[in-house]
Design an enzyme around this catalytic site. Structure first.
Site, PDB file in Angstrom:
ATOM      1  N   THR A  83       0.844  -1.206   0.000  1.00 10.39           N
ATOM      2  CA  THR A  83       0.000   0.000   0.000  1.00 10.39           C
ATOM      3  C   THR A  83       0.874   1.248   0.000  1.00 10.39           C
ATOM      4  O   THR A  83       0.571   2.233  -0.682  1.00 10.39           O
ATOM      5  CB  THR A  83      -0.921   0.016   1.247  1.00 10.39           C
ATOM      6  OG1 THR A  83      -1.525  -1.268   1.371  1.00 10.39           O
ATOM      7  CG2 THR A  83      -1.992   1.085   1.143  1.00 10.39           C
ATOM      8  N   ARG A 235       5.904  -3.339   8.939  1.00  8.71           N
ATOM      9  CA  ARG A 235       4.685  -3.097   9.724  1.00  8.71           C
ATOM     10  C   ARG A 235       4.865  -3.606  11.153  1.00  8.71           C
ATOM     11  O   ARG A 235       4.429  -2.983  12.115  1.00  8.71           O
ATOM     12  CB  ARG A 235       3.484  -3.790   9.064  1.00  8.71           C
ATOM     13  CG  ARG A 235       2.173  -3.500   9.797  1.00  8.71           C
ATOM     14  CD  ARG A 235       1.009  -4.253   9.209  1.00  8.71           C
ATOM     15  NE  ARG A 235       0.663  -3.756   7.891  1.00  8.71           N
ATOM     16  CZ  ARG A 235       0.006  -4.468   6.967  1.00  8.71           C
ATOM     17  NH1 ARG A 235      -0.359  -5.711   7.232  1.00  8.71           N
ATOM     18  NH2 ARG A 235      -0.287  -3.940   5.804  1.00  8.71           N
TER      19      ARG A 235
END
Ligand code: ADE
Length: 355
Positions: A83, A235
């Site tokens: 993303t 992440r």
């Protein structure tokens, strides 16, 4: 500008569909947190160097030709920056990005609505694109190829098809499972990139960058300790640095040092390889209940109480990368390294004899 589909927002909050590993209440905070620290330019984006370099060339070429950037597909394990790369591409090309995810596109009118709202040059990001249903996929084909959609009106004998043009756009698809994409859909992407796990050094740089943005005091060894236990995934690194910062404030003097990071991550039961309770439960189950395997993924999922997809997409890639687990035609096998890591003695009868 980043526009996130209302439906996907609602869905994330209600069903945890988007990320089954976050509790509903933590999703919003995690989302905001990720957005604040998400790099917006290639210069700020650490790692994935070969992808970055080829993307820069593609973007520059499309600018020089004054054409739209080809449709792009990113694949690889979750949390590696698919993303983020899509938002950077939109930013670097001066385009708006519309973010949605395939499970939130249920009816034909969902995908038609999304496509009809696009403006010339927009980037449409579809996460988990392998989960797109057949009808939506077929609506997407002419949209990707000819920038048009085929609308049907009327019933049975009086059915009419109208082809209507839509603005030229770039589709960026992301998937954890490139193999699950249909051939025709995959073939319509001009650029396909597989995201790789990060190096420890890259993760340490990301951790330091994040700490700077969030005003966390951290030293090099603190960053390195978190990097080593982050499953080679930004992440996770960004989540662990936040937990370590909490620990530093409550148990220390506010600075994230090696000791603080070690204590914080030990308290979270994340071991020195970055394995968490579920990773270890998976390996322990294979070793203690199935003699190390081979054992079918369905059996493991039932015994662990986890979703098959979660095991395949989230847990296994890192365990395989670390040489702790193998996928074989007969099922999953724990490796010798897994026994060693868990401090379990190998029963000599289980050792494979050379052929
Ligand atoms: N935050 C998350 N992923 C990142 C990356 N690849 N580079 C810099 N910051 C990040």
């Amino acid at each position: 500008m980043i526009i996130e589909d209302n439906k996907i927002k609602k869905q994330k909050a209600l069903t945890k569909e988007h990320n089954p590993f976050l509790s509903a209440s933590s999703i919003k905070n995690e989302d905001n947190y990720e957005k604040n620290i998400r790099p917006l330019t290639f210069d700020d984006y650490i790692g994935q160097n070969s992808i970055k370099n080829t993307l820069k060339i593609s973007i520059e070429a499309s600018k020089k030709r004054n054409t739209i950037l080809d449709h792009l597909l990113f694949y690889g394990p979750p949390g590696l920056g698919k993303t983020t790369l899509a938002t950077i591409i939109a930013h670097e090309t001066g385009a708006n990005i519309k973010i949605t995810s395939a499970p939130s596109i249920e009816r034909p009118r969902d995908i038609i609505g999304i496509l009809m709202q696009l403006k010339e040059g927009d980037v449409l990001f579809i996460d988990e694109i392998h989960r797109l249903n057949k009808i939506a996929e077929e609506i997407l084909y002419p949209a990707m190829e000819d920038f048009s959609i085929d609308l049907t009106t009327g019933k049975s004998q009086s059915v009419k098809t109208m082809r209507i043009p839509i603005p030229k756009f770039t589709l960026i698809g992301a998937t954890t499972k490139a193999g699950a994409l249909s051939g025709p859909l995959r073939d319509r992407f001009g650029i396909i990139h597989r995201l790789e796990f990060y190096t420890i050094d890259e993760l340490a740089q990301i951790i330091k960058r994040t700490s700077k943005i969030l005003n966390f005091d951290i030293d090099d060894n603190g960053a390195l300790e978190i990097a080593k236990r982050s499953r080679l995934t930004p992440r996770i690194a960004n989540r662990l640095v936040k937990r370590s910062a909490d620990w530093a404030i409550v148990k220390g003097d506010g600075k994230i040092t090696k000791q603080i990071a070690t204590d914080a991550l030990n308290a979270l039961e994340i071991d020195d390889l970055g394995l968490d309770v579920t990773d270890r439960a998976l390996l322990n189950l294979m070793i203690n209940s199935f003699d190390g395997g081979p054992v079918g993924i369905e059996t493991l999922a039932v015994a662990l109480g986890e979703d098959i997809r979660t095991i395949e997409d989230v847990y296994e890639p890192y365990l395989i990368q670390q040489g702790l687990l193998n996928r074989t035609p007969r099922g999953r096998k724990a490796t010798k390294l897994a026994y060693k890591h868990l401090n379990i003695k190998i029963d000599s009868s289980q050792l494979e004899l050379p052929l």
